[in-house]
Design an enzyme around this catalytic site. Structure first.
Site, PDB file in Angstrom:
ATOM      1  N   ASP A  79     -42.627   1.493  22.824  1.00 50.17           N
ATOM      2  CA  ASP A  79     -43.788   0.814  22.235  1.00 50.17           C
ATOM      3  C   ASP A  79     -44.051   1.289  20.810  1.00 50.17           C
ATOM      4  O   ASP A  79     -43.629   2.370  20.405  1.00 50.17           O
ATOM      5  CB  ASP A  79     -45.040   1.046  23.082  1.00 50.17           C
ATOM      6  CG  ASP A  79     -45.442   2.517  23.160  1.00 50.17           C
ATOM      7  OD1 ASP A  79     -44.556   3.362  23.394  1.00 50.17           O
ATOM      8  OD2 ASP A  79     -46.633   2.819  22.969  1.00 50.17           O
ATOM      9  N   GLU A 146     -46.253   5.021  25.111  1.00 54.78           N
ATOM     10  CA  GLU A 146     -46.515   6.398  24.676  1.00 54.78           C
ATOM     11  C   GLU A 146     -47.799   6.462  23.875  1.00 54.78           C
ATOM     12  O   GLU A 146     -48.602   7.375  24.000  1.00 54.78           O
ATOM     13  CB  GLU A 146     -45.339   6.887  23.822  1.00 54.78           C
ATOM     14  CG  GLU A 146     -45.415   8.363  23.437  1.00 54.78           C
ATOM     15  CD  GLU A 146     -46.053   8.637  22.081  1.00 54.78           C
ATOM     16  OE1 GLU A 146     -46.277   9.807  21.760  1.00 54.78           O
ATOM     17  OE2 GLU A 146     -46.363   7.691  21.332  1.00 54.78           O
TER      18      GLU A 146
HETATM   19 ZN   LIG Z   1     -43.934   8.092  18.516  1.00 55.15          ZN
END
Ligand SMILES: [Zn+2]
Length: 486
Positions: A79, A146
């Protein structure tokens, strides 16, 4: 491939990065990129797995003769943070990110580039594709989400990975190894409040504003003011000299940010307002002087306001004292520095948020440490302090840290490799913030981990850019690491 990438080296890495720019992959929407990773795995005849949250792992067998080498995991997150300038037309759910070359850098036009962590993803794919590499068994782990909650790492299932050494490719300074991060946990303090009939006529608001705030981990050692703490300090001192009745106090809005603003609603008699004004002024001048190197924009105001709600009852004198004592006593700031790593905060805590209801005040403290027992200890201090004030404390789960291990075998090996290739030693550091490695390390005990990457500046903003030459160095280093670990 976009023309600007044609001439860049290493070709495999930039080829995949150019493809990644075409695929939507904001946090929470990683499926198209996961599909791409799987399509690459299929085209190379490699085995792959995707778990329920969307994490993907692709395995590549060892080069002949290196089958018994230790399994190495290359890890990156799929992401990206999607941010754009307000004057830019861009739909992250379908538009290709427009990248351009500016000198030695690649940058997007008015949007985030997603080199955090797109270059890591591209390098992993390149290592799967490049048949010239020599390596032991390799797994490439691509996680989801994340950036907004470490969700992918959090949901990893035991058994999803076989390797014992993990190279996380999500660092942003070429030549620097990250070997630790902090874990964190919150304390939710609930203080009962008693109220009485108001006796003082006029409504005033005392407000502190313009403090720099910042990240509660990365900026905690910068000497920035905590608006909640400072407001409590002004009121604590004022109540010793003046008749004031506190009705409401609030400040801060995020657990992971140092509070920049706080305000209190007070009842005061107009006859003392001028003296009180002068008192706050001199007190605040003291605060300004203490923080003059850091807090240039900080200010305060003390103003008469409309009777907001005529029936609001102020706190009793005892309740008011207890609340202010609590806000002055709860720890805030750096608790301990790391004894071996220069400049690294090991343990800290942030007095983050205060809100008052009719019968209770809610205070949130957010603490961090790379050492699990030290995190526990600071949470104990918060709990004990709150208990002295007669408050209840809840301390929900939290997340684990990654304790720096300067004796790590992987660190020793990679330091040797880096020094040999580039003729200088890498910088070794840890960060006082949460990383995926903290969570992965807890789920896979004994995993030896290190994080490195190319040079990326201003991640998470439209100024994000990645340094072209550093990508080449990063790749070269990665390729030699795989070989040396095999
Ligand atoms: Zn990163």
């Amino acid at each position: 491939m976009t023309a600007i990438f044609d001439e860049l080296k290493p070709a495999f890495v930039w080829k995949h990065f150019a493809e990644i720019l075409k695929l939507p992959h904001c946090s929470g929407n990683e499926k198209p990129l996961g599909d791409y990773v799987i399509s690459v795995a299929k085209s190379l005849n490699l085995s792959w797995k995707r778990d329920k949250v969307g994490n993907v792992v692709v395995s590549k067998l060892a080069t002949a003769g290196h089958e018994h080498a230790v399994g190495v995991i290359l890890q990156s997150h799929m992401d990206m943070v999607c941010e754009k300038n307000s004057d830019v037309e861009h739909d992250f759910s379908k538009d290709t990110i427009k990248a351009e070359r500016r000198g030695d850098w690649i940058q997007a036009v008015g949007t985030t580039l997603g080199s955090d962590n797109g270059i890591g993803v591209a390098a992993s794919l390149a290592s799967l594709e490049d048949k010239s590499l020599v390596h032991g068994p390799v797994e490439c782990l691509f996680t989801v989400d994340e950036e907004t909650g470490l969700t992918g790492a959090n949901r990893l299932q035991k058994g999803f990975l076989q390797g014992k050494k993990l190279l996380n490719l999500d660092s942003e300074e070429e030549g620097t190894f990250t070997i630790g991060c902090s874990g964190g946990g919150d304390s939710e303090v609930t203080l009962p409040l008693d109220r009485k009939r108001r006796t003082l006529k006029d409504d005033y608001r005392l407000k502190l504003y313009g403090f720099r705030g910042g990240h509660s981990g990365l900026d905690i050692n910068q000497g920035r003011g905590n608006a909640i703490r400072l407001l409590a300090r002004l009121l604590y001192n004022a109540q010793e000299k003046f008749a004031i009745e506190l009705v409401d106090l609030e400040g801060g809005n995020k657990r992971n940010a140092i509070p920049r603003e706080a305000r209190a609603h007070l009842f005061v008699d107009r006859s003392v307002a001028n003296k009180l004004q002068a008192f706050f002024k001199s007190q605040f001048n003291g605060i300004k002087n203490e923080s003059k190197a850091v807090e240039k924009e900080a200010g305060y105001s003390f103003e008469k306001i409309e009777r907001v709600s005529p029936k609001a009852d102020p706190l009793t004198a005892a309740s008011q004292k207890t609340l202010l004592r609590l806000l002055l006593s709860l720890p805030h700031g750096v608790i301990a520095m790391h004894p071996e790593i220069d400049g690294l905060v090991e343990t800290s805590t942030n007095l983050a948020i205060i809100r008052c209801e009719k019968k209770t005040a809610q205070v949130i403290c957010s603490s961090r440490s790379s050492v699990a027992t030290a995190l526990r200890a600071v949470k104990d201090i918060i709990k004990a302090t709150a208990e002295l004030a007669g408050a209840r404390v809840a301390q929900p789960g939290g997340y684990p840290g990654w304790e720096p291990n300067l004796q790590s075998e992987l660190l020793g090996k990679l330091t040797e490799v880096y020094t040999k290739i580039f003729d200088k030693a890498p910088v070794v550091k840890a960060v006082h913030a949460g990383l995926e490695c903290g969570i992965i390390g807890e789920k896979f005990p004994g995993m030896d981990m290190i994080s490195f990457g190319p040079t990326i500046e201003h991640p998470h903003s439209p100024e994000e850019r990645v340094h072209v030459g550093s990508v080449e160095k990063f790749w070269k280093f990665l390729a030699v690491c795989l070989q040396e670990l095999a």
